[in-house]
Scaffold this motif. Sequence first.
Motif, mmCIF file in Angstrom:
data_model
loop_
_atom_site.group_PDB
_atom_site.id
_atom_site.type_symbol
_atom_site.label_atom_id
_atom_site.label_comp_id
_atom_site.label_asym_id
_atom_site.label_seq_id
_atom_site.Cartn_x
_atom_site.Cartn_y
_atom_site.Cartn_z
ATOM 1 N N PRO A 49 0.926 -1.135 -0.030
ATOM 2 C CA PRO A 49 0.132 0.020 0.108
ATOM 3 C C PRO A 49 0.810 1.188 -0.055
ATOM 4 O O PRO A 49 1.956 1.226 0.701
ATOM 5 N N ALA A 50 0.400 2.104 -0.872
ATOM 6 C CA ALA A 50 1.233 3.335 -0.719
ATOM 7 C C ALA A 50 0.585 4.647 -1.062
ATOM 8 O O ALA A 50 -0.370 4.797 -1.930
ATOM 9 N N ARG A 51 0.564 5.523 -0.052
ATOM 10 C CA ARG A 51 0.066 6.807 0.125
ATOM 11 C C ARG A 51 0.932 7.975 0.112
ATOM 12 O O ARG A 51 1.664 8.013 1.295
ATOM 13 N N ASN A 52 1.375 8.838 -0.716
ATOM 14 C CA ASN A 52 2.359 9.711 -0.661
ATOM 15 C C ASN A 52 3.577 9.233 0.148
ATOM 16 O O ASN A 52 4.221 9.650 1.051
ATOM 17 N N GLU A 53 4.181 8.238 -0.872
ATOM 18 C CA GLU A 53 5.466 7.640 -0.456
ATOM 19 C C GLU A 53 6.352 7.969 -1.357
ATOM 20 O O GLU A 53 7.460 7.093 -1.754
ATOM 21 N N ALA A 54 6.682 9.092 -2.052
ATOM 22 C CA ALA A 54 7.585 9.306 -3.041
ATOM 23 C C ALA A 54 9.133 9.269 -2.748
ATOM 24 O O ALA A 54 9.993 8.741 -3.609
ATOM 25 N N LYS A 55 9.481 9.571 -1.481
ATOM 26 C CA LYS A 55 10.753 9.470 -0.905
ATOM 27 C C LYS A 55 11.310 7.936 -0.788
ATOM 28 O O LYS A 55 12.419 7.882 -0.876
ATOM 29 N N SER A 56 10.370 7.276 -0.942
ATOM 30 C CA SER A 56 10.697 5.689 -0.301
ATOM 31 C C SER A 56 10.145 4.711 -1.352
ATOM 32 O O SER A 56 10.770 3.444 -1.391
ATOM 33 N N ILE A 57 9.168 4.758 -2.154
ATOM 34 C CA ILE A 57 8.586 3.761 -2.988
ATOM 35 C C ILE A 57 9.310 3.175 -4.111
ATOM 36 O O ILE A 57 9.289 1.846 -4.440
ATOM 37 N N GLU A 58 10.102 4.026 -4.383
ATOM 38 C CA GLU A 58 11.089 3.462 -5.420
ATOM 39 C C GLU A 58 12.039 2.490 -5.032
ATOM 40 O O GLU A 58 12.213 1.329 -5.777
ATOM 41 N N ARG A 59 12.545 2.771 -4.120
ATOM 42 C CA ARG A 59 13.698 1.625 -3.373
ATOM 43 C C ARG A 59 12.826 0.150 -2.886
ATOM 44 O O ARG A 59 13.415 -0.820 -3.137
ATOM 45 N N ASP A 79 -2.833 4.820 -3.181
ATOM 46 C CA ASP A 79 -3.962 5.108 -2.323
ATOM 47 C C ASP A 79 -3.947 6.848 -2.540
ATOM 48 O O ASP A 79 -3.922 7.455 -1.184
ATOM 49 N N GLU A 80 -4.624 7.343 -3.259
ATOM 50 C CA GLU A 80 -5.021 8.638 -3.623
ATOM 51 C C GLU A 80 -3.979 9.751 -3.120
ATOM 52 O O GLU A 80 -4.198 10.571 -2.757
ATOM 53 N N SER A 81 -2.778 9.341 -3.824
ATOM 54 C CA SER A 81 -1.353 10.010 -3.435
ATOM 55 C C SER A 81 -1.396 11.448 -4.125
ATOM 56 O O SER A 81 -2.058 11.622 -5.134
ATOM 57 N N THR A 82 -0.947 12.301 -3.466
ATOM 58 C CA THR A 82 -1.074 13.852 -3.886
ATOM 59 C C THR A 82 0.419 14.315 -4.038
ATOM 60 O O THR A 82 0.673 15.467 -4.539
ATOM 61 N N ASP A 83 1.422 13.486 -3.879
ATOM 62 C CA ASP A 83 2.848 13.900 -4.263
ATOM 63 C C ASP A 83 3.168 13.207 -5.500
ATOM 64 O O ASP A 83 2.704 13.036 -6.612
ATOM 65 N N GLY A 84 4.901 12.837 -5.656
ATOM 66 C CA GLY A 84 5.131 12.143 -6.757
ATOM 67 C C GLY A 84 4.876 10.770 -7.098
ATOM 68 O O GLY A 84 5.404 10.015 -7.685
ATOM 69 N N THR A 85 4.158 10.235 -5.899
ATOM 70 C CA THR A 85 4.116 8.708 -5.905
ATOM 71 C C THR A 85 3.525 8.017 -7.093
ATOM 72 O O THR A 85 4.112 7.065 -7.839
#
Length: 388
Positions: A49-59, A79-85
Amino acid sequence: MITLIYIALGYLLITSLILLSNGRSLKKLESVPPGYFERQAPEVCICIPARNEAKSIERCIQSALKQNYPNLKVHVLDDESTDGTTAILDRFQEQFPQKLTVIEGQPLPEGWLGKPWACHQLAEAAGGDILLFIDADTWLDRSAVSKAVRQMGQDVLDFMTVWPLQKLGTFWEKNVIPLIYMGIFTILPVRYVHRPPKWIPPFLRATLAPFFAAACGQFMAFKRKSYDAIGGHKSVKNQVVEDVALARNIKRAGLTMNMYHGDDVIRCRMYHLHQELWQGLRKNFLAGFHHRLSPFILTGFLQFTTYILPVLALPYLLFSNSLFLLVLSGIAILLMLVQRIYLSQWFSWNALYALLHPLGVAWFQVLGIRVLLDHFTGKAVFWKGREL
C-alpha cells in the motif's frame, strides 16, 4: 521511595530475563539451499500500500522486483497520493508490465481506516498462494521472499511476521524507535508466539492465546486460505494497529504463527523528521492499548518509575545517608543500561544512545500526556491527510 525502587527493580529483573530468553528464541530466517524451489514454488504476491510515499517507494519496489524467488508477482496500490508517488508507479508499470500491477485506490468507505482499506483492495486484486504485505518504507534483500517461504514451510505456519532492521537517521529516531522494540521484546516471550505455554491449562489456551500475539506490519506473510479464514483486513477495518489485530485473529482461529529476526534481509526507515515521528506514534500509542485508559496510564507510571525515577533520585541519594537506596537505584540504572545496550547490539544500533534511554522514555511520557489530552478533548488525529 523505597517501594517505588523495589517496583523498578522487580520490573527490570523480570523484563531482563524475558529479553535474554528472546535473544535465543527470535530466530533469523534460514538460508535456502540451491535448487530448493525447482520442483515446487507456491505463488507469492507482494502487496504494497502506498499513499504519498514518493521518497521511499522506488527503493521498495526495486527490491521487490529483484527477488530471486521464481514465482512472484508484485501489486502496489496507489492510495490517492498527492505527491510524486503516482508518476513513479506509472514509470515502473511501463518497465515491468508482466511482473508489476499498479492499482488505483478507491475512495475510503465509511467505517474503514486507510491502511486496512488499501490492504483489503490489494488482497482482493491479488492471486497467489501466499500474500506478503510490506510497507512502502521497507526494502528487501534479494533472498527475503525465498527465505520467508521456506521458513513458513519448515515451521508449518499459517502466518509469519519479520522484524526488520530499523534504519535510524535523526537524533530522536535513535532515541525513540529502539524503545518500541524494547517494549515488545522485554514483555512478550517470543517462544509463546508459536506455541502456547505448557503451564497454561489446556482449557484456557485458546482464550489466552491472543495475549501472546504480535506482528510487524512492515513484513507479514499469510497463507491465502488462512488470510481468508480470519476475514482478512476486513476483520480489522477500523483498527489503527491492524497488524497486531490480525495476529490476534490468527490466534483466535487456532492457526499457527511465528515471528523472526530479519536484520539481514529486511530494512525499514519509518520516519525522517521529528514531526513525522511524533504524529506517527501519536496515532498508534493509545490504540496499542485498545484505547483502554487504565493499562495505558499504569504502563506510563511503571515506565516512569522504572526508567526515570532512579535517575532523578540519584543526585539526591548521593548526598543523603540512604546508602541502601543509593545502591538499589544504582542497580536499577545498571540493569536499564544493560537492557538497552543488549538490544542495541542485537539490532545493530548505536549503543551510546543507551546513555540517553531515560530521555527517550521521557519523550514517550510527554507523548502519552498529549494522547490523553486528545482522548479527553476529542481532538482528531491526522495521518497523511486523513483523520483517524
